[in-house]
Design a protein around this motif. Structure first.
Motif, PDB file in Angstrom:
ATOM      1  N   LEU A 174      51.539  40.093  32.794  1.00  0.00           N
ATOM      2  CA  LEU A 174      50.652  38.898  32.854  1.00  0.00           C
ATOM      3  C   LEU A 174      49.330  39.628  33.549  1.00  0.00           C
ATOM      4  O   LEU A 174      48.208  39.304  33.448  1.00  0.00           O
ATOM      5  CB  LEU A 174      51.106  38.094  33.427  1.00  0.00           C
ATOM      6  CG  LEU A 174      52.492  37.327  32.395  1.00  0.00           C
ATOM      7  CD1 LEU A 174      53.077  36.244  33.343  1.00  0.00           C
ATOM      8  CD2 LEU A 174      51.735  36.655  31.219  1.00  0.00           C
ATOM      9  N   GLY A 189      46.065  40.197  31.816  1.00  0.00           N
ATOM     10  CA  GLY A 189      44.792  39.389  32.128  1.00  0.00           C
ATOM     11  C   GLY A 189      43.383  39.922  32.543  1.00  0.00           C
ATOM     12  O   GLY A 189      42.324  39.599  32.154  1.00  0.00           O
ATOM     13  N   TYR A 216      41.984  41.504  29.404  1.00  0.00           N
ATOM     14  CA  TYR A 216      41.299  40.621  28.483  1.00  0.00           C
ATOM     15  C   TYR A 216      39.832  40.181  29.207  1.00  0.00           C
ATOM     16  O   TYR A 216      38.900  39.713  28.594  1.00  0.00           O
ATOM     17  CB  TYR A 216      42.091  39.195  28.454  1.00  0.00           C
ATOM     18  CG  TYR A 216      41.490  38.124  27.816  1.00  0.00           C
ATOM     19  CD1 TYR A 216      41.678  38.280  26.340  1.00  0.00           C
ATOM     20  CD2 TYR A 216      41.042  37.139  28.509  1.00  0.00           C
ATOM     21  CE1 TYR A 216      40.950  37.300  25.575  1.00  0.00           C
ATOM     22  CE2 TYR A 216      40.505  35.989  27.663  1.00  0.00           C
ATOM     23  CZ  TYR A 216      40.696  35.920  26.253  1.00  0.00           C
ATOM     24  OH  TYR A 216      39.781  35.097  25.562  1.00  0.00           O
ATOM     25  N   PHE A 217      39.611  40.081  30.543  1.00  0.00           N
ATOM     26  CA  PHE A 217      38.450  39.642  31.231  1.00  0.00           C
ATOM     27  C   PHE A 217      37.565  40.636  31.154  1.00  0.00           C
ATOM     28  O   PHE A 217      36.436  40.399  30.851  1.00  0.00           O
ATOM     29  CB  PHE A 217      38.921  39.469  32.732  1.00  0.00           C
ATOM     30  CG  PHE A 217      37.934  39.498  33.704  1.00  0.00           C
ATOM     31  CD1 PHE A 217      36.969  38.194  33.836  1.00  0.00           C
ATOM     32  CD2 PHE A 217      37.399  40.438  34.465  1.00  0.00           C
ATOM     33  CE1 PHE A 217      35.787  38.178  34.432  1.00  0.00           C
ATOM     34  CE2 PHE A 217      36.218  40.583  35.120  1.00  0.00           C
ATOM     35  CZ  PHE A 217      35.311  39.367  35.098  1.00  0.00           C
TER      36      PHE A 217
END
Length: 367
Positions: free
Chosen positions: A75, A79, A82-83
């Motif tokens: 996670l 994350g 993805y950012f």
């Protein structure tokens, strides 16, 4: 009674060391696709070991605790990726008018050289600004492939969580293996040194993470105050790149400087970015890292620089990230035995000018 070893001439020892280094480098190059995910999985396993230990103290089975730690790592890393990728996707839209701005800069340079030097270079007429724009559009999207290139391939990304899970699951088994290797020493002391080694690397990773968070906040605040778009992205990316000594900070400031140069109407902005980033780096180098990370790694500057060069040559970006904690682990392992302590001394800092510290109580006795 002192053990007698086999006498070997010094030149034979030197030759054996050279052969060992050559074989090791060859093994690292050939096995890159497996070793890079293995090392990354190992460091993630060390980082999340306290989470697994806490869950197991609550009567959670080890398999489940290892899976929960793996899920948390996925996670966090997912994350972050993805950012980064999401922000890079917006870069090409900001370069629509870059040709006109570069043309204006070229015109100003032509006017300055003509009025000051009395020479007309006609940069505005000779430069192909559309070509420059196309190059920027193509290379801006390549930043999104940074994480993939770091581990080498898509299979490497899949292997990292697999290795992390198994290393968490069999961590006691691996500790027992080390005890068997150093069977001539007290098993309790060996286990204490293994625990100490894990904590050294763990504190280093956590300390670097804290420094990255503080740097990200400082970078984002500075870029936002200057009114630079994607301030959060540039601030976070610069903090992440700071994990690579010497090289990382250079690329961390290069991106916002180039971006502000191409998207802002004044040279004040790229110059301000450079000045502010240098101030932040002074604060990081003299206050943040010494106070937060401290001497957990304890590698001398020459070995650090040489390790970065070798790691980058063999494994690319991944090697530059992994080489520092790996050398710290090797230094601790070499310090376990009298025969290998010279190598630990070579990797560590020279303490001849410092007051010698008392020997720790858990020091493993020499043979």
């Amino acid at each position: 009674m002192k053990k007698r070893g086999i006498w070997v001439p010094a030149y034979v020892k030197a030759l054996l060391v050279m052969i060992f280094i050559i074989v090791t480098v060859f093994f690292l190059i050939v096995g890159k696709s497996i070793l890079v995910p293995l090392f990354m999985g190992g460091f993630f396993a060390i980082l999340f070991t306290p989470v697994s230990n806490w869950l197991e103290s609550k009567k959670v089975p080890r398999t489940l605790s290892s899976f929960v730690s793996l899920l948390l790592m996925t996670l966090v890393v997912g994350g972050l990726l993805y950012f980064i990728i999401g922000n890079v996707a917006a870069f090409s839209n900001d370069f629509d008018n870059v040709s006109g701005k570069i043309s204006n800069y070229a015109s100003e340079i032509d006017e300055w050289t003509k009025s000051t030097l009395g020479m007309d270079y006609a940069i505005q007429e000779k430069a192909d600004f559309e070509y420059i724009k196309n190059v920027l559009d193509e290379h801006s999207s390549s930043i999104s492939n940074f994480a993939l290139k770091t581990v080498g391939s898509l299979s490497g990304i899949v292997l990292i969580p697999v290795f992390m899970f198994f290393l968490l699951l069999y961590r006691d088994h691996l500790a027992q293996m080390m005890i068997m290797i150093y069977r001539d020493h007290d098993p309790t002391l060996v286990k204490m040194r293994i625990t100490s080694l894990r904590k050294v690397i763990q504190h280093y990773i956590v300390g670097v993470g804290k420094v990255m968070i503080i740097l990200a906040i400082m970078n984002v605040s500075a870029y936002t105050a200057l009114g630079i778009k994607h301030a959060i992205f540039f601030g976070v990316l610069g903090a992440i790149l700071n994990i690579i000594p010497y090289v990382g900070p250079f690329f961390g400031v290069l991106l916002p400087i180039v971006y502000s140069f191409l998207t802002k109407d004044s040279l004040f902005y790229p110059i301000a970015v450079l000045v502010i980033y240098q101030i932040i780096q002074v604060i990081e180098g003299n206050f943040l890292t010494p106070k937060i990370v401290g001497g957990n790694v304890n590698l001398n500057a020459f070995i650090t620089f040489l390790g970065l060069l070798i790691g980058g040559t063999i494994w690319g970006v991944a090697g530059m990230i992994l080489v520092i904690p790996t050398l710290a682990i090797l230094r601790e392992i070499f310090d376990l035995s009298e025969e290998t302590k010279p190598f630990a001394f070579m990797l560590g800092e020279d303490k001849s000018d410092k007051k010698e510290k008392p020997k720790p109580k858990d020091e493993i006795p020499a043979d």
